[in-house]
Design a protein around this motif. Structure first.
Motif, PDB file in Angstrom:
ATOM      1  N   UNK A 115       0.801  -1.216   0.000  1.00 58.39           N
ATOM      2  CA  UNK A 115       0.000   0.000   0.000  1.00 58.39           C
ATOM      3  C   UNK A 115       0.829   1.258   0.000  1.00 58.39           C
ATOM      4  N   UNK A 116       2.094   1.150  -0.401  1.00 59.16           N
ATOM      5  CA  UNK A 116       2.936   2.326  -0.481  1.00 59.16           C
ATOM      6  C   UNK A 116       3.120   2.815  -1.898  1.00 59.16           C
ATOM      7  N   UNK A 117       2.423   2.196  -2.854  1.00 58.30           N
ATOM      8  CA  UNK A 117       2.603   2.569  -4.256  1.00 58.30           C
ATOM      9  C   UNK A 117       1.384   3.345  -4.736  1.00 58.30           C
ATOM     10  N   UNK A 118       0.646   2.815  -5.704  1.00 60.29           N
ATOM     11  CA  UNK A 118      -0.391   3.605  -6.370  1.00 60.29           C
ATOM     12  C   UNK A 118      -1.736   3.622  -5.654  1.00 60.29           C
ATOM     13  N   UNK A 119      -1.934   2.853  -4.631  1.00 62.78           N
ATOM     14  CA  UNK A 119      -3.138   2.951  -3.802  1.00 62.78           C
ATOM     15  C   UNK A 119      -2.733   2.621  -2.371  1.00 62.78           C
ATOM     16  N   UNK A 120      -3.122   3.466  -1.444  1.00 62.70           N
ATOM     17  CA  UNK A 120      -2.660   3.314  -0.070  1.00 62.70           C
ATOM     18  C   UNK A 120      -3.268   2.126   0.641  1.00 62.70           C
ATOM     19  N   UNK A 121      -2.553   1.641   1.661  1.00 58.90           N
ATOM     20  CA  UNK A 121      -3.040   0.541   2.481  1.00 58.90           C
ATOM     21  C   UNK A 121      -2.954   0.878   3.946  1.00 58.90           C
ATOM     22  N   UNK A 122      -3.609   0.048   4.776  1.00 58.02           N
ATOM     23  CA  UNK A 122      -3.667   0.297   6.217  1.00 58.02           C
ATOM     24  C   UNK A 122      -3.401  -0.936   7.055  1.00 58.02           C
ATOM     25  N   UNK A 123      -2.802  -1.978   6.453  1.00 58.72           N
ATOM     26  CA  UNK A 123      -2.571  -3.227   7.171  1.00 58.72           C
ATOM     27  C   UNK A 123      -1.082  -3.503   7.271  1.00 58.72           C
ATOM     28  N   UNK A 124      -0.501  -3.431   8.468  1.00 56.24           N
ATOM     29  CA  UNK A 124       0.920  -3.749   8.609  1.00 56.24           C
ATOM     30  C   UNK A 124       1.160  -5.250   8.579  1.00 56.24           C
ATOM     31  N   UNK A 125       2.406  -5.625   8.347  1.00 58.98           N
ATOM     32  CA  UNK A 125       2.823  -7.017   8.492  1.00 58.98           C
ATOM     33  C   UNK A 125       3.789  -7.078   9.666  1.00 58.98           C
ATOM     34  N   UNK A 126       3.330  -7.539  10.830  1.00 60.31           N
ATOM     35  CA  UNK A 126       4.192  -7.497  12.008  1.00 60.31           C
ATOM     36  C   UNK A 126       5.250  -8.582  12.073  1.00 60.31           C
ATOM     37  N   UNK A 127       5.313  -9.454  11.050  1.00 60.15           N
ATOM     38  CA  UNK A 127       6.265 -10.558  11.069  1.00 60.15           C
ATOM     39  C   UNK A 127       7.561 -10.127  10.396  1.00 60.15           C
ATOM     40  N   UNK A 128       8.679 -10.326  11.064  1.00 54.86           N
ATOM     41  CA  UNK A 128       9.977 -10.000  10.489  1.00 54.86           C
ATOM     42  C   UNK A 128      10.454 -11.086   9.546  1.00 54.86           C
ATOM     43  N   UNK A 129      11.542 -10.798   8.836  1.00 54.55           N
ATOM     44  CA  UNK A 129      12.101 -11.761   7.891  1.00 54.55           C
ATOM     45  C   UNK A 129      13.593 -11.534   7.775  1.00 54.55           C
ATOM     46  N   UNK A 130      14.268 -12.499   7.178  1.00 52.64           N
ATOM     47  CA  UNK A 130      15.705 -12.397   6.968  1.00 52.64           C
ATOM     48  C   UNK A 130      16.034 -11.538   5.766  1.00 52.64           C
ATOM     49  N   UNK A 131      17.244 -11.649   5.241  1.00 51.62           N
ATOM     50  CA  UNK A 131      17.651 -10.845   4.090  1.00 51.62           C
ATOM     51  C   UNK A 131      16.711 -11.055   2.907  1.00 51.62           C
ATOM     52  N   UNK A 132      16.427  -9.966   2.190  1.00 46.34           N
ATOM     53  CA  UNK A 132      15.551 -10.064   1.035  1.00 46.34           C
ATOM     54  C   UNK A 132      15.917  -8.986   0.035  1.00 46.34           C
ATOM     55  N   UNK A 133      15.511  -9.196  -1.212  1.00 47.01           N
ATOM     56  CA  UNK A 133      15.679  -8.207  -2.258  1.00 47.01           C
ATOM     57  C   UNK A 133      14.565  -7.178  -2.097  1.00 47.01           C
TER      58      UNK A 133
END
Length: 314
Positions: A115-133
């Protein structure tokens, strides 16, 4: 080209424990109450009511959505659950008025963390992750348990459960739709959620993934090839994880009537990958291939086809 694609099935094979993995994932989600909440949103619309929706998805995390319904209604409504494209969100309350204008209850789900691009969002993802592209395609990709789309697909199945729990909706008359990432999510739901009435998949992402990574020249699949360009020894692990999220596997388990579309010039989701999912699809199905179109596929003409199909099915 189309004649060859009509028989194309790709080389994907589902892991032996694919069904057990998803059964365990959805059973864990079911341990959390749905906790469905609807709040009416004041708008200037005269024919459509809008509700701000929240429900519990993967891990009991809150997921947001818009529910739009025709204001003038007589009895429970058929419903359409929509999933949006890559990196966008549910947008503004006045966006996406097609389906409620056609007489459906329309639930548009946020995709967590996007939701940070062409239409906004309001739902976070509270789960972390390792290295990513950069992006979402490789988040948590070193393990099927932590992969980003495990959470997203679970949220999406719960979205169908949520709309079926709304008093305004006939729970026996629910379909799912999506384009690009949304089409990939809708296809996963078609293979995981019972008793859907119809499915519309426009240029779906996350189908025949290994082939897509090799052949796409634009869009999200480049994140996977970019990740493997620096994690050169991780290919077996990465594609081992992705095997649990490939649309071909969900297509093999889906039975609701489905309408696919693809543009033969699509460089984001190559048309061969849509044909692979279509050819694997276990239920009644149709596919429209647009010869001179890319990732937009048939655009509004696809929606016209979907409206007619859903009118007959949902």
């Amino acid at each position: 080209m189309t004649a060859d694609l009509r028989d194309y099935r790709g080389s994907y094979e589902a892991p032996a424990d694919f069904d057990a993995f998803w059964r365990d994932t959805l059973d864990a989600a079911a341990d959390h109450p749905l906790d469905l909440n609807l709040t009416r949103v004041d708008t200037a619309l005269r024919t459509i009511d809008v509700f701000d929706v929240s429900f519990r998805g993967f891990g009991g995390h809150p997921v947001r959505a818009w529910l739009r319904v025709p204001r003038h209604r007589d009895g429970p409504l058929p419903a359409v659950v929509q999933f949006h494209g890559y990196s966008s969100g549910r947008g503004h309350p006045l966006d996406d008025l097609l389906w409620p204008s056609a007489g459906y209850a329309h639930l548009l789900m946020d995709t967590r963390g996007q939701g940070g691009a062409w239409a906004g969002g309001n739902t976070p993802d509270p789960v972390g992750a390792g290295p990513s592209y950069p992006g979402f395609m490789t988040r948590g990709i070193d393990d099927r348990q932590t992969y980003f789309y495990r959470r997203v697909f679970t949220d999406a199945v719960r979205a169908v459960e949520a709309v079926r729990a709304v008093d305004l909706v006939d729970p026996a008359r629910v379909g799912v739709v999506g384009a690009s990432q949304g089409g990939g999510i809708a296809l996963a739901v078609a293979g995981l959620a019972p008793d859907l009435r119809a499915v519309h998949l426009q240029a779906p992402l996350l189908c025949d993934i290994r082939q897509a990574v090799r052949t796409s020249t634009d869009g999200p699949y480049l994140e996977i090839s970019g990740y493997l360009g620096t994690h050169r020894e991780a290919a077996a692990t990465v594609f081992g994880t992705l095997a649990y999220f490939d649309g071909i596997a969900f297509a093999q388990r889906a039975t609701a009537p489905a309408w696919f579309s693809t543009g033969l010039l699509d460089q984001v989701c190559p048309s061969s990958t849509a044909f692979a999912a279509y050819n694997a699809y276990a239920g009644p199905k149709e596919l429209r291939a647009w010869e001179f179109n890319g990732h937009e596929a048939g655009g509004s003409l696809d929606l016209e086809i979907a409206l007619d199909a859903f009118r007959r099915s949902v």
